[in-house]
Enzyme design. Structure first.
Site, mmCIF file in Angstrom:
data_model
loop_
_atom_site.group_PDB
_atom_site.id
_atom_site.type_symbol
_atom_site.label_atom_id
_atom_site.label_comp_id
_atom_site.label_asym_id
_atom_site.label_seq_id
_atom_site.Cartn_x
_atom_site.Cartn_y
_atom_site.Cartn_z
ATOM 1 N N SER A 128 14.511 71.417 56.611
ATOM 2 C CA SER A 128 15.214 72.458 56.348
ATOM 3 C C SER A 128 16.449 73.069 57.247
ATOM 4 O O SER A 128 16.681 73.224 58.411
ATOM 5 C CB SER A 128 14.499 74.453 55.693
ATOM 6 O OG SER A 128 15.414 74.576 55.736
ATOM 7 N N LYS A 183 7.104 72.908 54.429
ATOM 8 C CA LYS A 183 8.155 73.204 54.361
ATOM 9 C C LYS A 183 8.195 74.130 52.427
ATOM 10 O O LYS A 183 8.821 74.297 52.145
ATOM 11 C CB LYS A 183 8.875 71.739 54.213
ATOM 12 C CG LYS A 183 9.778 71.645 53.493
ATOM 13 C CD LYS A 183 11.457 72.599 54.214
ATOM 14 C CE LYS A 183 12.573 73.217 53.250
ATOM 15 N NZ LYS A 183 12.718 72.170 52.442
ATOM 16 N N HIS A 186 7.938 77.329 53.434
ATOM 17 C CA HIS A 186 9.298 78.110 53.429
ATOM 18 C C HIS A 186 9.713 78.462 52.591
ATOM 19 O O HIS A 186 10.341 78.914 52.263
ATOM 20 C CB HIS A 186 9.838 76.854 54.119
ATOM 21 C CG HIS A 186 11.176 76.743 54.181
ATOM 22 N ND1 HIS A 186 12.226 76.451 53.781
ATOM 23 C CD2 HIS A 186 11.979 78.007 55.697
ATOM 24 C CE1 HIS A 186 13.593 77.251 53.875
ATOM 25 N NE2 HIS A 186 13.475 77.704 55.518
ATOM 26 N N ASN A 187 9.705 76.919 50.995
ATOM 27 C CA ASN A 187 10.708 77.259 50.082
ATOM 28 C C ASN A 187 11.094 78.608 49.638
ATOM 29 O O ASN A 187 11.643 79.132 48.395
ATOM 30 C CB ASN A 187 10.429 75.972 49.366
ATOM 31 C CG ASN A 187 11.462 74.923 50.800
ATOM 32 O OD1 ASN A 187 12.351 75.038 51.130
ATOM 33 N ND2 ASN A 187 12.714 74.132 49.170
ATOM 34 N N GLU A 190 12.271 81.374 50.462
ATOM 35 C CA GLU A 190 13.315 81.138 50.373
ATOM 36 C C GLU A 190 13.379 81.724 48.883
ATOM 37 O O GLU A 190 13.814 83.074 49.104
ATOM 38 C CB GLU A 190 13.776 79.431 50.864
ATOM 39 C CG GLU A 190 15.524 79.423 50.176
ATOM 40 C CD GLU A 190 15.342 77.804 49.898
ATOM 41 O OE1 GLU A 190 14.990 77.297 51.019
ATOM 42 O OE2 GLU A 190 15.889 77.324 49.182
HETATM 43 C C1 6PG Z 1 16.295 74.154 52.995
HETATM 44 C C2 6PG Z 1 16.215 74.049 51.276
HETATM 45 C C3 6PG Z 1 16.362 72.445 50.288
HETATM 46 C C4 6PG Z 1 16.158 73.146 49.044
HETATM 47 C C5 6PG Z 1 17.528 72.983 48.145
HETATM 48 C C6 6PG Z 1 17.240 73.271 46.832
HETATM 49 O O1 6PG Z 1 15.378 74.664 53.101
HETATM 50 O O2 6PG Z 1 17.158 73.446 53.664
HETATM 51 O O3 6PG Z 1 15.020 74.327 50.560
HETATM 52 O O4 6PG Z 1 15.563 71.911 50.834
HETATM 53 O O5 6PG Z 1 15.949 71.993 47.611
HETATM 54 O O6 6PG Z 1 18.054 74.349 48.997
HETATM 55 O O7 6PG Z 1 15.808 74.060 46.165
HETATM 56 P P1 6PG Z 1 16.169 74.824 44.491
HETATM 57 O O8 6PG Z 1 16.406 73.872 43.983
HETATM 58 O O9 6PG Z 1 15.027 74.741 44.402
HETATM 59 O O10 6PG Z 1 16.346 75.683 44.615
#
Ligand code: 6PG
Length: 484
Positions: A128, A183, A186-187, A190
């Site tokens: 990430s 991960k 984590h998203n 996010e």
């Molecule tokens: C990271 C982000 C990354 C993610 C993109 C797009 O941790 O660097 O989570 O891996 O894939 O930012 O995410 P979306 O298109 O699903 O918003």
């Protein structure tokens, strides 16, 4: 000379990780399906370190010291399998394939099992931090055999972001798909983190007429408080931006339909399988879907749904008390998102047989990743000795929530009264309230289930499962005796 690691797939993430490795003193073999990308990288950045140019996978494999380490940075899904299939016949026992993409964890579990049967190691690595992180220090979440980590761990730790205490934001997570799972969560966090910031922005703009430029200053100031985080920092910059074509606030020229590549959706799908109540994270995924899935419906509803409430009347002014209430509501909702993510990790660890160390995971998110925040040092502390039953129950957070709750309720009441959707603010409060409620209406649901399906219920005052003879004489029977 031989390279210590090979990278195949030199789109921006792969190229930046390769450069990061080379800058840290490793000899890096480069490969890409078309060698133009390899040459472009060498031309622009070849002087940054020791690279070996290769054209074919055979050349890549031949250029590596043994056991080989090959970092695959291709698009998640089919392309990863395709590269693995081409590599396997070229490799020797104990060689290591590392997948650094956003792969779906069940794929990683499957690939690790397949390759282990062939005597190869497969390491699924969550990375990430976007492009910038990949180059200068990402947060790295590796999953795979402990043995393979002995070989790749030191390299990954070297290129990872470093926390304030100097420790690397990279540590072995657990076996097979654990790294990619972490991960993925984590998203999920996010997504929720981004949505709550969006809701705070919408409230300040719609309730208090605070323009984007002024909000940029507010977010900048918030970034000096306990909210301090990467996402708050970049929000200030996005809101300060002025569109060069029209002179309008940049945010006003962006179509309000959010995209998603899929990791947030996977988090919620997996949470449903696990029965993990990540309500705020789920709402944040659905909020993106609602914004973008049916624009015709949104357009018609703007004219058709008129209940007299107008979200944008500017009923209040930019009074500092309201702004502080929004800040506190944002912080409370953010805490809930992290609590839900941590809860999901603890449920998943048991389900998949991963010994997940939640304090370590929190520590990896302190720097380098998208959800990096000051808060993570405290989350790490909260899980250090004995994990609390829920993050919010850790003494530090318990007390904090108590302070935040009045503002949280005021802000959500205002939003509801004015017709401003705050799905993650409000579902997070509902989660908090449900956790603390002495009696939930789940009792009634159990009664209903027993009525129509003889699904039985437990009593508050006795052991066992019971059933009422609803269509007979309303007698309560012991479920075992009644064979239901
Ligand atoms: C990271 C982000 C990354 C993610 C993109 C797009 O941790 O660097 O989570 O891996 O894939 O930012 O995410 P979306 O298109 O699903 O918003």
């Amino acid at each position: 000379r031989k390279a210590q690691i090979g990278v195949t797939g030199l789109a921006v993430m792969g190229a930046n990780l390769a450069r990061n490795l080379a800058r840290n003193g490793y000899t890096v073999a480069l490969h890409n399906r078309s060698s133009e990308k390899t040459d472009a990288l060498l031309e622009a950045h070849g002087s940054e370190g020791d690279f070996i140019r290769t054209e074919t996978l055979q050349e890549l494999v031949d250029s590596l010291e043994s056991p080989r380490r090959i970092l695959v940075m291709v698009k998640a899904g089919g392309p990863v399998d395709a590269v693995i299939d081409q590599l396997v016949p070229l490799l020797d026992k104990d060689d290591i394939i590392i997948d650094g993409g956003n792969s779906h964890f069940p794929d990683t579990i499957r690939r690790e099992k397949d390759l282990a049967e062939k005597g190869l190691h497969f390491v699924g690595v969550g990375v990430s931090g976007g492009e910038e992180g990949a180059l200068n220090g990402p947060s790295i979440m590796p999953g795979g055999s402990a043995k393979s980590y002995e070989s790749v761990g030191p390299m990954l730790e070297k290129i990872a972001a470093k926390a304030e205490d100097g420790s690397p934001c990279c540590a072995w997570i657990s076996t097979d798909g654990a790294g990619h799972f972490v991960k993925m969560v984590h998203n999920g966090i996010e997504y929720a983190d981004m949505q709550v910031i969006g809701e705070a922005y919408d409230l300040m703009r719609s309730v208090a007429n605070i323009e984007p430029a002024e909000q940029a200053e507010i977010f900048k100031q918030w970034n000096t408080t306990e909210l301090s985080s990467y996402l708050i920092e970049i929000t200030a910059e996005v809101l300060a931006q002025v569109d060069s074509k029209t002179g309008k606030p940049f945010i006003d020229v962006i179509v309000d339909q959010a995209g998603q590549k899929g990791t947030g959706r996977w988090t919620v799908q997996s949470a449903l399988d696990l029965g993990a109540p990540i309500t705020g994270i789920a709402e944040s995924v659905f909020a993106r879907a609602l914004s973008s899935s049916n624009s015709a419906a949104r357009e018609q509803a703007q004219k058709g749904f008129t209940d007299g409430l107008i979200a944008t009347t500017g009923v209040a002014t930019a009074d500092p008390e309201f702004v502080e209430d929004v800040r506190r509501a944002l912080f409370a909702s953010k805490l809930v998102s992290y609590a839900q993510g941590m809860d999901m990790l603890s449920i998943a660890g048991k389900e998949y047989g991963w010994d997940l160390k939640l304090d370590t995971i929190a520590s990896l998110w302190r720097e380098g990743c998208i959800i990096r925040a000051e808060l993570l040092a405290e989350i790490m502390e909260a899980y250090k000795d004995e994990a609390p039953a829920n993050m919010l129950l850790a003494p530090a957070f318990n007390k904090l929530m108590e302070e935040l709750v009045p503002s949280w309720r005021r802000v959500i009441s205002k939003a509801v009264a004015l017709g401003i959707p705050v799905p993650v603010f409000s579902s997070s409060l509902a989660y908090y309230d449900a956790l603390r409620r002495d009696r939930l209406p789940a009792a009634l649901i159990q009664g209903q289930r027993d009525y129509f399906g003889a699904h039985t219920y437990k009593r508050v005052d006795a052991e066992g499962d019971y059933h009422v003879m609803w269509s007979d004489d309303l007698r309560e029977v012991n479920a075992e005796d009644a064979h239901v």
